[in-house]
Design a protein around this motif. Structure first.
Motif, PDB file in Angstrom:
ATOM      1  N   SER A  63      34.996  19.180  93.636  1.00 29.25           N
ATOM      2  CA  SER A  63      35.101  17.799  93.160  1.00 29.25           C
ATOM      3  C   SER A  63      35.777  16.926  94.212  1.00 29.25           C
ATOM      4  CB  SER A  63      35.888  17.739  91.846  1.00 29.25           C
ATOM      5  OG  SER A  63      37.249  18.070  92.067  1.00 29.25           O
ATOM      6  N   ARG A  64      36.251  17.552  95.297  1.00 31.32           N
ATOM      7  CA  ARG A  64      36.918  16.819  96.376  1.00 31.32           C
ATOM      8  C   ARG A  64      35.959  16.629  97.551  1.00 31.32           C
ATOM      9  NH1 ARG A  64      41.362  20.989  96.370  1.00 31.32           N
ATOM     10  NH2 ARG A  64      41.467  21.222  94.123  1.00 31.32           N
ATOM     11  N   PRO A  65      36.042  15.504  98.239  1.00 33.14           N
ATOM     12  CA  PRO A  65      35.087  15.197  99.309  1.00 33.14           C
ATOM     13  C   PRO A  65      35.038  16.205 100.459  1.00 33.14           C
ATOM     14  CG  PRO A  65      36.289  13.221  98.683  1.00 33.14           C
ATOM     15  CD  PRO A  65      36.931  14.372  97.961  1.00 33.14           C
ATOM     16  N   LEU A  66      36.177  16.630 100.975  1.00 33.52           N
ATOM     17  CA  LEU A  66      36.156  17.527 102.131  1.00 33.52           C
ATOM     18  C   LEU A  66      35.553  18.897 101.792  1.00 33.52           C
ATOM     19  CD1 LEU A  66      36.726  17.939 105.110  1.00 33.52           C
ATOM     20  CD2 LEU A  66      39.042  18.676 104.478  1.00 33.52           C
ATOM     21  N   PRO A  67      35.982  19.552 100.714  1.00 36.12           N
ATOM     22  CA  PRO A  67      35.363  20.849 100.410  1.00 36.12           C
ATOM     23  C   PRO A  67      33.863  20.777 100.137  1.00 36.12           C
ATOM     24  CG  PRO A  67      37.450  20.646  99.255  1.00 36.12           C
ATOM     25  CD  PRO A  67      37.150  19.304  99.867  1.00 36.12           C
ATOM     26  N   ILE A  68      33.406  19.742  99.434  1.00 37.54           N
ATOM     27  CA  ILE A  68      31.972  19.662  99.155  1.00 37.54           C
ATOM     28  C   ILE A  68      31.205  19.381 100.455  1.00 37.54           C
ATOM     29  CG2 ILE A  68      31.798  17.210  98.522  1.00 37.54           C
ATOM     30  CD1 ILE A  68      29.817  18.062  96.332  1.00 37.54           C
ATOM     31  N   ALA A  69      31.771  18.573 101.339  1.00 41.78           N
ATOM     32  CA  ALA A  69      31.120  18.306 102.626  1.00 41.78           C
ATOM     33  C   ALA A  69      31.031  19.593 103.453  1.00 41.78           C
ATOM     34  CB  ALA A  69      31.879  17.232 103.398  1.00 41.78           C
ATOM     35  N   ILE A  70      32.089  20.386 103.463  1.00 40.96           N
ATOM     36  CA  ILE A  70      32.075  21.655 104.204  1.00 40.96           C
ATOM     37  C   ILE A  70      31.038  22.599 103.610  1.00 40.96           C
ATOM     38  CG2 ILE A  70      33.430  23.738 104.698  1.00 40.96           C
ATOM     39  CD1 ILE A  70      35.884  21.840 104.971  1.00 40.96           C
ATOM     40  N   PHE A  71      31.000  22.692 102.283  1.00 41.17           N
ATOM     41  CA  PHE A  71      30.015  23.538 101.607  1.00 41.17           C
ATOM     42  C   PHE A  71      28.594  23.122 101.987  1.00 41.17           C
ATOM     43  CE2 PHE A  71      27.014  24.358  98.232  1.00 41.17           C
ATOM     44  CZ  PHE A  71      27.221  25.700  97.945  1.00 41.17           C
ATOM     45  N   ILE A  72      28.315  21.827 101.919  1.00 39.98           N
ATOM     46  CA  ILE A  72      26.971  21.324 102.218  1.00 39.98           C
ATOM     47  C   ILE A  72      26.612  21.608 103.674  1.00 39.98           C
ATOM     48  CG2 ILE A  72      25.593  19.206 102.451  1.00 39.98           C
ATOM     49  CD1 ILE A  72      27.111  18.199  99.894  1.00 39.98           C
ATOM     50  N   ILE A  73      27.537  21.389 104.587  1.00 42.65           N
ATOM     51  CA  ILE A  73      27.270  21.641 106.012  1.00 42.65           C
ATOM     52  C   ILE A  73      26.986  23.122 106.260  1.00 42.65           C
ATOM     53  CG2 ILE A  73      28.339  21.656 108.310  1.00 42.65           C
ATOM     54  CD1 ILE A  73      29.718  18.974 107.435  1.00 42.65           C
ATOM     55  N   ILE A  74      27.779  24.006 105.666  1.00 41.68           N
ATOM     56  CA  ILE A  74      27.541  25.448 105.836  1.00 41.68           C
ATOM     57  C   ILE A  74      26.185  25.840 105.253  1.00 41.68           C
ATOM     58  CG2 ILE A  74      28.320  27.747 105.091  1.00 41.68           C
ATOM     59  CD1 ILE A  74      31.219  26.644 105.348  1.00 41.68           C
ATOM     60  N   ALA A  75      25.857  25.322 104.074  1.00 40.18           N
ATOM     61  CA  ALA A  75      24.563  25.623 103.451  1.00 40.18           C
ATOM     62  C   ALA A  75      23.413  25.108 104.320  1.00 40.18           C
ATOM     63  CB  ALA A  75      24.496  25.015 102.050  1.00 40.18           C
ATOM     64  N   LEU A  76      23.563  23.909 104.872  1.00 45.13           N
ATOM     65  CA  LEU A  76      22.531  23.344 105.760  1.00 45.13           C
ATOM     66  C   LEU A  76      22.349  24.191 107.015  1.00 45.13           C
ATOM     67  CD1 LEU A  76      23.255  19.512 105.630  1.00 45.13           C
ATOM     68  CD2 LEU A  76      21.143  20.648 104.967  1.00 45.13           C
ATOM     69  N   ILE A  77      23.452  24.605 107.608  1.00 43.45           N
ATOM     70  CA  ILE A  77      23.370  25.428 108.821  1.00 43.45           C
ATOM     71  C   ILE A  77      22.672  26.743 108.515  1.00 43.45           C
ATOM     72  CG2 ILE A  77      24.753  26.755 110.471  1.00 43.45           C
ATOM     73  CD1 ILE A  77      26.791  24.390 110.382  1.00 43.45           C
TER      74      ILE A  77
END
Length: 173
Positions: A14-28
């Motif tokens: 629900s926090r911006p930094l963790p969700i951004a990290i999750f999305i970036i890792i999933a994209l990679i």
């Protein structure tokens, strides 16, 4: 008698930094797999992994599971961007304690962006997972499509669990 409610306990996604990290890792992860598939898997030739599962590289000009493949590419790009914007809007409006909803939104955004990157990089989406039997086969799909499906399932599960939590208590006789 006063009733105090416990403060909302924010979930990680629900926090911006963790969700951004999750999305970036999933994209990679999605893009690494698609690059490997595109470089090493033969085009439109099944490589059987286990019974009922094969790797089968194909190119999809539509959206998930080849839907809308007759539509113009820019329509599909615009639609994916609109979906991402809508899901981000939902993510921001969802209470911070809704674990499955926030995880679902993260998966949906990662999947939509993964396929959007393909569209920009290659002009099509690289699909490679095929489930089949001797008389039936499912549409060929990829990890990003799986992310979208898992995300939708998480959001639905969150709604079901939320409606169970909100049920009013039955009066005791």
């Amino acid at each position: 008698m006063t009733t105090e409610t416990a403060p909302l306990r924010p979930t990680l996604l629900s926090r911006p930094l963790p969700i951004a990290i999750f999305i970036i890792i999933a994209l990679i992860l999605d893009q690494i797999i698609k690059i490997a598939v595109d470089n090493y898997l033969p085009l439109e030739e099944a490589v059987h992994v286990v019974p009922m599962l094969a790797l089968y590289r194909t190119y999809n000009t539509g959206v998930a599971f080849s839907m809308l493949d007759h539509m113009d590419g820019w329509f599909i790009v615009t639609m994916r961007l609109a979906i991402c914007a809508f899901v981000i809007w939902l993510w921001r409006r969802t209470p911070a304690d809704r674990t499955f909803a926030h995880a679902g939104f993260a998966f949906i955004i990662a999947g939509a962006l993964g396929n959007l990157f393909d569209r920009f990089l290659y002009g099509h989406v690289i699909d490679y997972i095929l489930f089949y039997t001797s008389t039936w086969s499912f549409a060929v799909f990829n990890l990003a499509d799986s992310f979208i499906t898992i995300g939708a399932g998480c959001v639905i599960l969150d709604e079901i669990l939320g409606s169970i939590r909100k049920k009013p208590e039955q009066p005791k006789i």
